[in-house]
Design an enzyme around this catalytic site. Structure first.
Site, PDB file in Angstrom:
ATOM      1  N   TYR A  19       0.791  -1.234   0.000  1.00  0.00           N
ATOM      2  CA  TYR A  19       0.000   0.000   0.000  1.00  0.00           C
ATOM      3  C   TYR A  19       0.826   1.288   0.000  1.00  0.00           C
ATOM      4  O   TYR A  19       0.254   2.377   0.019  1.00  0.00           O
ATOM      5  CB  TYR A  19      -0.960  -0.016   1.203  1.00  0.00           C
ATOM      6  N   ASN A  29     -12.222   3.258  -4.293  1.00  0.00           N
ATOM      7  CA  ASN A  29     -11.393   2.211  -3.715  1.00  0.00           C
ATOM      8  C   ASN A  29     -12.115   1.748  -2.458  1.00  0.00           C
ATOM      9  O   ASN A  29     -11.886   2.290  -1.373  1.00  0.00           O
ATOM     10  CB  ASN A  29      -9.977   2.691  -3.398  1.00  0.00           C
ATOM     11  N   HIS A  77     -14.520  -6.944  -2.785  1.00  0.00           N
ATOM     12  CA  HIS A  77     -14.487  -8.366  -3.118  1.00  0.00           C
ATOM     13  C   HIS A  77     -15.780  -9.099  -2.783  1.00  0.00           C
ATOM     14  O   HIS A  77     -15.956 -10.234  -3.205  1.00  0.00           O
ATOM     15  CB  HIS A  77     -13.298  -9.030  -2.407  1.00  0.00           C
ATOM     16  N   ASP A 121     -24.762  -2.636  -5.716  1.00  0.00           N
ATOM     17  CA  ASP A 121     -26.097  -2.141  -6.069  1.00  0.00           C
ATOM     18  C   ASP A 121     -26.199  -0.628  -5.889  1.00  0.00           C
ATOM     19  O   ASP A 121     -26.840   0.056  -6.685  1.00  0.00           O
ATOM     20  CB  ASP A 121     -27.169  -2.844  -5.230  1.00  0.00           C
ATOM     21  N   HIS A 147      -7.185   0.239  -7.070  1.00  0.00           N
ATOM     22  CA  HIS A 147      -6.539  -0.436  -5.943  1.00  0.00           C
ATOM     23  C   HIS A 147      -5.061  -0.096  -5.962  1.00  0.00           C
ATOM     24  O   HIS A 147      -4.419  -0.185  -7.016  1.00  0.00           O
ATOM     25  CB  HIS A 147      -6.727  -1.958  -6.021  1.00  0.00           C
ATOM     26  N   SER A 167      -2.736  -1.801  -4.543  1.00  0.00           N
ATOM     27  CA  SER A 167      -1.983  -3.044  -4.734  1.00  0.00           C
ATOM     28  C   SER A 167      -2.512  -3.805  -5.951  1.00  0.00           C
ATOM     29  O   SER A 167      -3.597  -3.509  -6.455  1.00  0.00           O
ATOM     30  CB  SER A 167      -2.093  -3.913  -3.475  1.00  0.00           C
ATOM     31  N   ARG A 178      -9.070 -11.912  -3.384  1.00  0.00           N
ATOM     32  CA  ARG A 178      -8.946 -10.508  -3.806  1.00  0.00           C
ATOM     33  C   ARG A 178      -9.124 -10.358  -5.316  1.00  0.00           C
ATOM     34  O   ARG A 178      -9.190  -9.261  -5.839  1.00  0.00           O
ATOM     35  CB  ARG A 178      -7.579  -9.934  -3.425  1.00  0.00           C
TER      36      ARG A 178
HETATM   37  C1  DQA Z   1      -7.097  -2.436  -1.694  1.00  0.00           C
HETATM   38  C2  DQA Z   1      -7.013  -3.947  -1.947  1.00  0.00           C
HETATM   39  C3  DQA Z   1      -8.007  -4.689  -1.098  1.00  0.00           C
HETATM   40  O1  DQA Z   1      -7.911  -6.089  -1.362  1.00  0.00           O
HETATM   41  C4  DQA Z   1      -7.727  -4.455   0.361  1.00  0.00           C
HETATM   42  O2  DQA Z   1      -8.678  -5.136   1.153  1.00  0.00           O
HETATM   43  C5  DQA Z   1      -7.651  -3.019   0.713  1.00  0.00           C
HETATM   44  C6  DQA Z   1      -6.973  -2.103  -0.211  1.00  0.00           C
HETATM   45  C7  DQA Z   1      -5.979  -1.677  -2.433  1.00  0.00           C
HETATM   46  O3  DQA Z   1      -6.083  -0.464  -2.541  1.00  0.00           O
HETATM   47  O4  DQA Z   1      -5.015  -2.296  -2.875  1.00  0.00           O
HETATM   48  O5  DQA Z   1      -8.074  -2.591   1.774  1.00  0.00           O
HETATM   49  O6  DQA Z   1      -8.348  -1.969  -2.178  1.00  0.00           O
END
Ligand code: DQA
Length: 149
Positions: free
Chosen positions: A24, A75, A81, A88, A101, A103, A112
């Site tokens: 992150y 985000n 997930h 909705d 995201h 990551s 994920r």
């Molecule tokens: C995330 C990826 C998600 O899987 C994770 O739960 C996050 C951050 C990302 O920004 O990479 O909280 O959304």
């Protein structure tokens, strides 16, 4: 062109800066938002920011969004997930959205790799850290410019 873009962060993203930096990065959410504000102004967009750890609040913000913005950068964190409620609520908003995201979610754990909002989004950016928000804003800027024609 109307260029008001809401950048909405979900659960646990308020802990950026102290979460695993390998996934992150090291920016806090406040620092990330400042960076995104600069990207938005470079693109001629007008950003607003929201974060919550409560799923219902995230849904309510999506309900309210058409009243104050033209597009969304989402985000939702882990809700991405599995939250059909957020999926909705995004549909209810009717707004163009890009999923971001920090990551590379498709290269991490199996769970994920699922995104319940991807089919409603005009784009999805992952694994590019804060730079991914610039890409998302660019996609939305192009979409909003097209809408004006
Ligand atoms: C995330 C990826 C998600 O899987 C994770 O739960 C996050 C951050 C990302 O920004 O990479 O909280 O959304």
């Amino acid at each position: 062109m109307r260029g008001r873009v809401a950048i909405m962060h979900g659960v646990n993203l308020d802990t950026l800066g102290s979460r695993n930096p390998a996934h992150y990065g090291t920016l806090t959410l406040t620092e990330l938002e400042a960076r995104v504000r600069t990207y938005a102004s470079e693109l001629g967009l007008d950003p607003s920011f929201f974060q919550t750890n409560h799923e219902g609040e995230f849904c309510e913000e999506l309900h309210a969004a058409p009243g104050y913005c033209d597009a969304l950068v989402l985000n939702p964190g882990a809700w991405t997930h599995y939250s059909w409620a957020i999926r909705d609520a995004l549909e209810v908003s009717g707004l163009p959205a890009v999923e971001v995201h920090l990551s590379a979610v498709d290269e991490r754990e199996e769970w994920r790799r699922v995104s319940v909002i991807r089919e409603l989004s005009i784009g999805s950016v992952q694994g590019k850290g804060v730079e991914g928000y610039r890409e998302a804003l660019g996609l939305l800027r192009d979409r909003l410019a097209e809408a004006v024609g």
